[in-house]
Scaffold this motif. Structure first.
Motif, PDB file in Angstrom:
ATOM      1  N   PRO A 117       9.441 -17.499 -30.494  1.00 37.66           N
ATOM      2  CA  PRO A 117      10.344 -16.969 -31.524  1.00 37.66           C
ATOM      3  C   PRO A 117      11.205 -18.103 -32.043  1.00 37.66           C
ATOM      4  N   PRO A 118      11.459 -18.106 -33.337  1.00 32.11           N
ATOM      5  CA  PRO A 118      12.293 -19.170 -33.871  1.00 32.11           C
ATOM      6  C   PRO A 118      13.657 -19.124 -33.186  1.00 32.11           C
ATOM      7  N   GLY A 119      14.078 -20.258 -32.781  1.00 31.99           N
ATOM      8  CA  GLY A 119      15.372 -20.291 -32.123  1.00 31.99           C
ATOM      9  C   GLY A 119      15.258 -20.367 -30.623  1.00 31.99           C
ATOM     10  N   SER A 120      14.098 -20.068 -30.098  1.00 33.54           N
ATOM     11  CA  SER A 120      13.939 -20.137 -28.653  1.00 33.54           C
ATOM     12  C   SER A 120      13.636 -21.560 -28.206  1.00 33.54           C
ATOM     13  N   TYR A 121      13.566 -22.434 -29.157  1.00 30.18           N
ATOM     14  CA  TYR A 121      13.282 -23.813 -28.794  1.00 30.18           C
ATOM     15  C   TYR A 121      14.104 -24.736 -29.691  1.00 30.18           C
ATOM     16  N   GLU A 122      14.101 -25.967 -29.250  1.00 31.90           N
ATOM     17  CA  GLU A 122      14.862 -26.975 -29.973  1.00 31.90           C
ATOM     18  C   GLU A 122      13.902 -27.743 -30.870  1.00 31.90           C
ATOM     19  N   VAL A 123      14.330 -28.035 -32.079  1.00 30.44           N
ATOM     20  CA  VAL A 123      13.430 -28.713 -32.994  1.00 30.44           C
ATOM     21  C   VAL A 123      13.899 -30.120 -33.256  1.00 30.44           C
ATOM     22  N   LEU A 124      12.983 -31.049 -33.052  1.00 26.51           N
ATOM     23  CA  LEU A 124      13.274 -32.439 -33.349  1.00 26.51           C
ATOM     24  C   LEU A 124      12.474 -32.846 -34.565  1.00 26.51           C
ATOM     25  N   THR A 140      15.291 -28.434 -19.779  1.00 28.45           N
ATOM     26  CA  THR A 140      14.671 -27.127 -19.549  1.00 28.45           C
ATOM     27  C   THR A 140      14.408 -26.406 -20.861  1.00 28.45           C
ATOM     28  N   VAL A 141      15.135 -26.785 -21.888  1.00 25.68           N
ATOM     29  CA  VAL A 141      14.919 -26.149 -23.184  1.00 25.68           C
ATOM     30  C   VAL A 141      13.595 -26.636 -23.761  1.00 25.68           C
ATOM     31  N   LEU A 142      12.851 -25.694 -24.342  1.00 25.10           N
ATOM     32  CA  LEU A 142      11.593 -26.082 -24.967  1.00 25.10           C
ATOM     33  C   LEU A 142      11.900 -26.967 -26.149  1.00 25.10           C
ATOM     34  N   ARG A 143      11.134 -27.978 -26.272  1.00 28.76           N
ATOM     35  CA  ARG A 143      11.361 -28.864 -27.405  1.00 28.76           C
ATOM     36  C   ARG A 143      10.108 -28.894 -28.272  1.00 28.76           C
ATOM     37  N   ARG A 144      10.334 -28.662 -29.530  1.00 26.46           N
ATOM     38  CA  ARG A 144       9.225 -28.712 -30.477  1.00 26.46           C
ATOM     39  C   ARG A 144       9.589 -29.652 -31.609  1.00 26.46           C
ATOM     40  N   THR A 156       3.973 -31.805 -29.378  1.00 26.11           N
ATOM     41  CA  THR A 156       4.383 -33.069 -28.767  1.00 26.11           C
ATOM     42  C   THR A 156       4.523 -34.136 -29.837  1.00 26.11           C
ATOM     43  N   ILE A 157       5.063 -35.231 -29.427  1.00 23.58           N
ATOM     44  CA  ILE A 157       5.220 -36.342 -30.367  1.00 23.58           C
ATOM     45  C   ILE A 157       3.858 -36.866 -30.787  1.00 23.58           C
ATOM     46  N   LEU A 158       2.926 -36.807 -29.862  1.00 26.66           N
ATOM     47  CA  LEU A 158       1.561 -37.219 -30.201  1.00 26.66           C
ATOM     48  C   LEU A 158       1.005 -36.346 -31.327  1.00 26.66           C
TER      49      LEU A 158
END
Lengths: 428, 657
Positions: free
Chosen positions: A161-168, A225-229, A251-253
């Motif tokens: 769900p949008p917001g459940s992860y951190e966006v880089l 621990t936060v999901l990162r996308r 992932t960055i890849l």
């Protein structure tokens, strides 16, 4: 930063661990609390030493690039974030409202939301990074769960769900940078951390110790621990966070491969077929393994390593037709005079089909844009579809190779004479 | 004073209509065109189909007949790319038959399908064992193609047929019989792309269950043949959601793995199915016949060569529909009780084939004659337990019989007398019927004026008298077989020479026949195309000379054991359309004579010779003859003396036991 796949695995591990911790939370467990706190202590310690190192290096080198600064900032902020998250989750176990009223699943969601709020504050300091912030707050958690379900059928396997992860979002220059590991002394860049470590040996004996040569221990606690996308910096791309149906990259890849494949020139050309172009080197290498062995060819230019795949493709699209590899057909004709005519025939067939197949290619384009590109296993399809465009949309289809190009020009004059002149007279 | 020209009042259309009704006999058309210049040009304009004997004069022929749209090269063994180019540039071709031709490649075919021949709708490339995928890709450019025969094009693979499937979207008929290189992929693509298909022959292709669903979903499919597709089984057929609604003919012969489960899946909802052929398949059981019961339109069932049970036959008898056509030829297990019950219910049966059902007796025959009064065709070869009386009752009760096969049965003169009352009889085969004498034949001759085919193979008691009666009473006779009827002499041939329509004559092993009688035949029967005079020792060059002079349409001849010499053979070689010659043990023939004949007879397609000649003919000569499209068959048979009919049959029975 390390671009191998392993960090992803560790992330997952962490996530599970966090989940385990969450299950324990409802009951106040001093033992768990203690272990959590020691975890945090360890982490803070590590961060401390890292910052220490940076300060030391600042003294040594004055002309550091902005990029390096940014990277360091990123690292530090990432670690800080993870520490904060840990802290909050530990503290959360003491909140009476969380303990009783919600299910485990809700707990985690809410915790994350709390994290988000904290992150907002965090982000302010962070110039480089822009964080995607979920709009919901703990009070409307059930609604968010509902949204979660709606989002489920979108995307490529991952339904967050949008917001459940951190966006880089990395910048273009960052993504395309050839090197990701830099020597902090001389500034030389390396693709791999190990290479950097080998390089460092030249800068002094302190880098030759077993400890500094060893692969840095992947401390679980280091990972957030936060999901990162990740988001693609190209505005308008589906992988860009501004997009309505934003689908994050894992992932960055993935970011690197996606960006190169989708938004960059295909500068690597296969030296064997002189036809296929790739923007990612690995794709070219994979192609070269098969190049020449993909003998199942469609009139749209797509090649297949298996006959059934070709026939499935032909069955799906209007106007596409199987094509025989031209060299094979030429070889089958023994008579010299006849082989000329044959090549022309083959050439003309290809010509007609490719120009007539544009309707099918339209469909393919649609499919193409829908397709997800971050999955390395599907790396073939975008390339293939590009080949279609290549043929279908240009008025004069570019010839695949010099050989067939010759035959094509040959065709026009030869078939002309065949129909109107010589051969027919002979026949009469 | 101007001469009155009656034909000027006839418009071209009227003459064309007259010509339409003449087109069944080529000789008449020829005569018509030779009347005058205007008739000549009218006939040229009228002609739509051509079946040339050779391609040599094709250029002139095409100039003469500018409106020809259908070309049949089945008599031309050699058709080259140049010929095909010439055709494509001269006429607007609709249909071409190259099934018997060689020496052309995909280049010629590409001429055919290119530019001018947009009208091309039918191509027959059967037996094109040298044609490969490039031919197929060339064919795929014929966008308007509706009918395509590619049987035995063994080199054409999935890729080729894939091109055709994509290119020829209007295909209605596709024959891929014996294309061994094809697989599910190609056939499946055809079913996906060619939605207009009405007739599809996939016999002897190694297809499996995978492509079946797509085939059975073809919306207009009427005829489907899956003969010898041995990888198809019940499981695959059971996956078909519903049988094809449009399917009218289904042939699943030689598919041993298809049993009642598969058949019930196929027949489920197949409301239009009229003909079902399950020859040489799994044993016919009650559950199998139950599957067919649900087919409302079913008229014809062929179970040739299957193992059947009486109970299965009884269940066929219980169907509410009435069959028109039933074939149980060579079935094992056909007994009187089953068959009697079956025919008792299906009273509208018109055609019954019970050849080689050796167990049945007069009981079955009685119920057939009692219930099936509208029978037109009855084939009961080798039903040797059926008594003489049964044949009498057949003649009495079945008055509409047109075709009768009593080969190797106990039928006698009384039976023939009874049968000949049905004056509709056109085909009568009574070979190896040892009870028949002239008396029976005289009845046939008196009452069967419509007789077209008569088979008297190995009838030892037949003499000139009987043949004279036939020749006198059956003016429409076209095919007659008198082989090994030893008492036949020149007198028979003299009388038969009055039957001018005879095109096939077998007088093999009639030693009394000489050139005298043979000459009469040659002069009288100008339409003769097939001739077997093997072991007619007294036929010599004079007979051949007359034959060569009169029978200009002769295509096939067997000369073995005759007294023909080089002269006779050379005369024969002047027949331009002669294609198949068998010359074994002809004593008077020399190598030089043979060479001269081979070189001069340009239309030859197949020559059967004794191996002893092989060494005498030079290799370049053989290659030259072969390059004209002729194939040699070398035989190493020893010289055989003739045997009389009775001892021959005894030998046969002794060897089978």
């Amino acid at each position: 930063m390390d671009f191998e796949d392993e960090p992803l695995g560790h992330q997952k591990c962490d996530k599970e661990m966090a989940g385990d911790a969450a299950t324990k939370l409802p009951d106040w467990d001093p033992q768990a609390m203690l272990s959590n706190l020691s975890f945090l202590e360890h982490k803070i310690h590590q961060l401390q030493s890292m910052v220490h190192l940076i300060v030391e290096q600042e003294d040594c080198i004055s002309d550091r690039s902005n990029e390096l600064v940014a990277q360091q900032q990123q690292l530090v902020s990432a670690d800080l974030t993870s520490i904060i998250v840990q802290l909050i989750s530990t503290a959360g176990s003491l909140l009476p409202s969380l303990k009783t009223s919600h299910s485990v699943a809700n707990d985690t969601v809410e915790q994350k939301n709390v994290v988000k709020h904290l992150e907002i504050e965090q982000t302010v300091n962070n110039g480089m990074e822009q964080k995607y912030v979920g709009k919901c707050n703990p009070a409307i958690a059930p609604i968010e769960e509902h949204e979660f379900k709606e989002e489920e059928d979108v995307g490529d396997g991952e339904h967050l769900p949008p917001g459940s992860y951190e966006v880089l979002q990395l910048e273009k220059e960052e993504i395309l940078a050839p090197h990701t590991h830099f020597c902090l002394i001389c500034g030389k860049g390396f693709k791999r951390d190990a290479n950097l470590r080998m390089h460092m040996r030249g800068h002094g004996d302190q880098y030759k110790t077993a400890a500094s040569l060893a692969k840095p221990a992947k401390d679980l606690s280091m990972e957030p621990t936060v999901l990162r996308r990740y988001s693609c910096p190209f505005v308008g791309c589906k992988r860009n966070k501004e997009h309505n149906k934003f689908q994050p990259l894992k992932t960055i890849l993935c970011v690197k491969n996606h960006y190169k494949r989708t938004h960059c020139d295909k500068s690597h050309i296969c030296s064997r077929c002189n036809n296929k172009r790739f923007s990612v080197m690995a794709d070219l290498k994979t192609h070269e393994k098969h190049c020449g062995r993909d003998k199942w060819l469609c009139s749209c230019g797509t090649t297949f390593s298996r006959k059934d795949k070709l026939f499935g493709h032909v069955a799906l699209f209007q106007g596409h037709t199987p094509v025989f590899p031209s060299d094979e057909t030429i070889g089958s004709v023994s008579d010299g005079g006849e082989s000329n005519e044959l090549t022309t025939k083959v050439g003309s067939t290809g010509f007609n089909f490719s120009s007539g197949a544009s309707s099918g290619i339209d469909i393919q384009n649609v499919l193409d844009s829908k397709n997800s590109e971050d999955d390395p296993s599907s790396s073939y399809s975008p390339m293939n579809f590009d080949a279609c465009n290549f043929y279908g949309f240009s008025d004069f289809p570019p010839v695949p190779s010099e050989v067939s190009g010759g035959s094509l020009s040959f065709l026009l004059s030869e078939s002309f004479s065949f129909r109107n002149g010589g051969s027919l007279d002979d026949a009469l | 004073m101007e001469r009155f020209k009656p034909f000027e009042f006839l418009s071209d259309e009227i003459i064309f209509t007259i010509l339409d009704s003449l087109s069944s006999s080529p000789l008449d058309l020829k005569s018509f065109s030779l009347v005058c210049k205007s008739f000549y040009s009218l006939e040229s304009k009228h002609r739509k189909t051509l079946k040339p004997y050779s391609t040599e004069l094709l250029n002139k022929i095409l100039t003469r007949y500018p409106f020809v749209s259908s070309l049949d090269f089945s008599l031309c063994p050699r058709v080259t790319d140049k010929t095909l180019c010439l055709i494509s540039s001269s006429i607007g071709l609709k249909s071409i038959n190259l099934s018997r031709s060689k020496f052309f490649t995909h280049l010629g075919v590409s001429c055919l399908v290119s530019n001018r021949c947009l009208s091309l709708t039918e191509i027959d490339l059967s037996n094109g064992i040298n044609l490969n995928d490039s031919t197929a890709s060339v064919i795929s450019e014929a966008k308007n193609l509706e009918k395509l025969w590619l049987s035995k094009c063994v080199l054409i693979s999935d890729m080729g047929i894939g091109c055709i499937a994509v290119g020829c979207k209007k295909l209605k008929l596709l024959d891929l019989k014996g294309c061994f290189s094809l697989s599910d992929l190609g056939v499946g693509l055809v079913a996906v792309k060619c939605k207009q298909l009405q007739s599809l022959d996939l016999s002897y292709i190694p297809i499996t269950n995978k492509c079946l669903p797509a085939i059975f979903e073809l919306p207009y499919l009427k005829s489907l043949a899956l003969v010898g597709c041995c990888f198809i089984d019940d499981e695959g057929l059971a996956n078909i959601r519903q049988g094809s609604m449009s399917l009218e003919t289904l042939n699943i012969s030689n598919c041993p793995e298809v049993r009642h489960i598969g058949l019930s899946a196929v027949t489920n909802g197949a409301a239009s199915l009229r003909q079902l052929i399950i020859a040489y398949g799994s044993p016919v059981t009650v559950s199998l016949t139950d599957c067919m019961q649900r087919l409302p339109m079913l008229q014809s069932v062929k179970l040739d060569g299957c193992q059947v049970t009486s109970s299965a036959l009884k269940t066929i008898g219980d169907w509410c529909i009435s069959l028109r056509d039933l074939s149980l030829s060579k079935c094992v297990g056909v007994l009187d009780d089953g068959l009697s019950l079956l025919v008792a219910r299906h009273k509208e049966l018109k055609r019954i084939d019970i050849s080689c059902c050796r167990e049945i007796t007069h009981l079955s025959m009685d119920s057939i004659t009692d219930s099936c009064n509208s029978l037109t065709s009855l084939r009961m070869e080798s039903c040797s337990l059926v008594s003489k009386e049964a044949f009498i009752s057949i003649g009495k009760k079945c008055l509409f019989l047109e075709e009768l096969d009593f080969t190797d049965t106990e039928v006698d003169d009384e039976g023939l007398k009874s049968i000949s009352r049905g004056s509709r009889l056109s085909v009568l085969r009574i070979g190896i019927c040892l009870n028949i004498t002239d008396e029976g034949l005289i009845h046939v001759g008196m009452h069967c004026p419509k007789l077209v085919e008569l088979d008297l193979y190995r009838s030892p008691s037949i003499t000139d008298l009987g043949i004279a009666a036939i020749a006198g009473g059956c003016p429409n006779l076209e095919i007659i077989n008198l082989a090994y009827s030893r008492d036949i002499t020149d007198i028979s041939l003299l009388s038969l020479s009055k039957c001018t329509k005879i095109n096939t004559l077998e007088i093999r092993g009639c030693p009394s026949i000489s050139s005298t009688g043979f000459s009469a035949i040659a002069q009288g029967c100008k339409r003769l195309t097939k001739l077997d005079i093997k072991s007619c020792f007294n036929i010599n060059d004079s007979g051949m000379a007359l034959l060569a002079h009169f029978s200009q349409s002769l295509k096939q001849i067997n000369l073995s054991y005759c007294s023909v010499t080089d002269v006779g053979l050379l005369a024969l070689a002047s027949i331009s359309c002669l294609q198949v010659v068998t010359i074994l043990h002809v004593e008077g023939l020399t190598v030089n004579g043979l060479i001269a004949a081979l070189v001069s007879c340009r239309g030859l397609r197949k020559v059967k010779l004794h191996t002893s000649f092989k060494s005498s003919l030079s290799q370049p000569l053989i290659e030259h003859i072969e390059s004209r499209g002729c194939s040699f068959q070398w035989r190493d048979k020893a010289f055989q003396a003739a045997v009389d009919a009775r001892s021959w049959k005894q030998q046969l029975e002794a060897s089978t036991l």
